[in-house]
Design a protein around this motif. Sequence first.
Motif, PDB file in Angstrom:
ATOM      1  N   ALA A   8       0.829  -1.209   0.000  1.00  0.00           N
ATOM      2  CA  ALA A   8       0.000   0.000   0.000  1.00  0.00           C
ATOM      3  C   ALA A   8       0.863   1.258   0.000  1.00  0.00           C
ATOM      4  CB  ALA A   8      -0.939   0.000   1.208  1.00  0.00           C
ATOM      5  N   ASN A   9       1.887   1.293   0.836  1.00  0.00           N
ATOM      6  CA  ASN A   9       2.768   2.464   0.890  1.00  0.00           C
ATOM      7  C   ASN A   9       3.483   2.688  -0.431  1.00  0.00           C
ATOM      8  OD1 ASN A   9       2.040   2.930   3.556  1.00  0.00           O
ATOM      9  ND2 ASN A   9       3.809   1.852   4.392  1.00  0.00           N
ATOM     10  N   MET A  10       3.958   1.610  -1.066  1.00  0.00           N
ATOM     11  CA  MET A  10       4.654   1.725  -2.344  1.00  0.00           C
ATOM     12  C   MET A  10       3.710   2.228  -3.439  1.00  0.00           C
ATOM     13  SD  MET A  10       5.098  -0.133  -5.508  1.00  0.00           S
ATOM     14  CE  MET A  10       4.271  -1.616  -5.052  1.00  0.00           C
ATOM     15  N   LEU A  11       2.491   1.710  -3.469  1.00  0.00           N
ATOM     16  CA  LEU A  11       1.534   2.135  -4.486  1.00  0.00           C
ATOM     17  C   LEU A  11       1.147   3.602  -4.328  1.00  0.00           C
ATOM     18  CD1 LEU A  11      -0.783  -1.007  -4.594  1.00  0.00           C
ATOM     19  CD2 LEU A  11       0.843  -0.284  -6.347  1.00  0.00           C
ATOM     20  N   ILE A  12       0.947   4.040  -3.100  1.00  0.00           N
ATOM     21  CA  ILE A  12       0.590   5.444  -2.845  1.00  0.00           C
ATOM     22  C   ILE A  12       1.745   6.361  -3.223  1.00  0.00           C
ATOM     23  CG2 ILE A  12       0.080   7.122  -1.032  1.00  0.00           C
ATOM     24  CD1 ILE A  12      -1.436   4.775   0.404  1.00  0.00           C
ATOM     25  N   LYS A  13       2.937   6.031  -2.763  1.00  0.00           N
ATOM     26  CA  LYS A  13       4.099   6.895  -2.974  1.00  0.00           C
ATOM     27  C   LYS A  13       4.520   6.964  -4.432  1.00  0.00           C
ATOM     28  CE  LYS A  13       8.896   7.536  -1.606  1.00  0.00           C
ATOM     29  NZ  LYS A  13      10.011   7.012  -0.840  1.00  0.00           N
ATOM     30  N   GLN A  16       0.503   6.801  -7.050  1.00  0.00           N
ATOM     31  CA  GLN A  16      -0.698   7.540  -6.676  1.00  0.00           C
ATOM     32  C   GLN A  16      -1.944   6.651  -6.732  1.00  0.00           C
ATOM     33  OE1 GLN A  16       1.563   9.084  -9.095  1.00  0.00           O
ATOM     34  NE2 GLN A  16       2.547   9.671  -7.199  1.00  0.00           N
ATOM     35  N   ILE A  17      -1.767   5.378  -6.393  1.00  0.00           N
ATOM     36  CA  ILE A  17      -2.877   4.435  -6.274  1.00  0.00           C
ATOM     37  C   ILE A  17      -3.146   4.256  -4.784  1.00  0.00           C
ATOM     38  CG2 ILE A  17      -3.596   2.035  -6.599  1.00  0.00           C
ATOM     39  CD1 ILE A  17      -1.774   1.997  -9.095  1.00  0.00           C
ATOM     40  N   LEU A  35      -4.530  -9.167  -5.625  1.00  0.00           N
ATOM     41  CA  LEU A  35      -5.536  -8.343  -6.275  1.00  0.00           C
ATOM     42  C   LEU A  35      -5.546  -7.025  -5.515  1.00  0.00           C
ATOM     43  CD1 LEU A  35      -8.009  -7.838  -8.121  1.00  0.00           C
ATOM     44  CD2 LEU A  35      -9.398  -8.767  -6.261  1.00  0.00           C
ATOM     45  N   VAL A  36      -5.434  -5.923  -6.248  1.00  0.00           N
ATOM     46  CA  VAL A  36      -5.441  -4.590  -5.634  1.00  0.00           C
ATOM     47  C   VAL A  36      -6.567  -3.795  -6.275  1.00  0.00           C
ATOM     48  CG1 VAL A  36      -4.133  -2.457  -5.280  1.00  0.00           C
ATOM     49  CG2 VAL A  36      -2.934  -4.657  -5.290  1.00  0.00           C
ATOM     50  N   GLU A  37      -7.404  -3.183  -5.452  1.00  0.00           N
ATOM     51  CA  GLU A  37      -8.481  -2.329  -5.954  1.00  0.00           C
ATOM     52  C   GLU A  37      -8.362  -0.943  -5.344  1.00  0.00           C
ATOM     53  OE1 GLU A  37     -12.418  -3.850  -5.425  1.00  0.00           O
ATOM     54  OE2 GLU A  37     -11.884  -5.832  -6.176  1.00  0.00           O
ATOM     55  N   ASP A  38      -8.541   0.069  -6.194  1.00  0.00           N
ATOM     56  CA  ASP A  38      -8.727   1.424  -5.693  1.00  0.00           C
ATOM     57  C   ASP A  38     -10.090   1.903  -6.190  1.00  0.00           C
ATOM     58  OD1 ASP A  38      -8.368   2.254  -8.337  1.00  0.00           O
ATOM     59  OD2 ASP A  38      -6.737   3.632  -7.910  1.00  0.00           O
TER      60      ASP A  38
END
Length: 64
Positions: A8-13, A16-17, A35-38
């Motif tokens: 989660a931290n890597m995707l946000i940083k 921008q997911i 599986l990742v959902e935003d």
Amino acid sequence: MEIKTLIANMLIKNYQIEPRLIEQRPSGWSGLAFLVEDIREKYFLKVYDKKSRQLLLGLMQLAF
């Protein structure tokens, strides 16, 4: 730190997911699958262990 938190931290940083769901899925021998959902999309994410990759490269060098 739990792997889902790291993801989660890597995707946000970096992308921008902002994941609302990170769910581990069945995967093969070479890595983990999630599986990742935003709010906009669904993603399939593979996570590979660097140590396993280095071992595989070492084995390939021995084979050739």
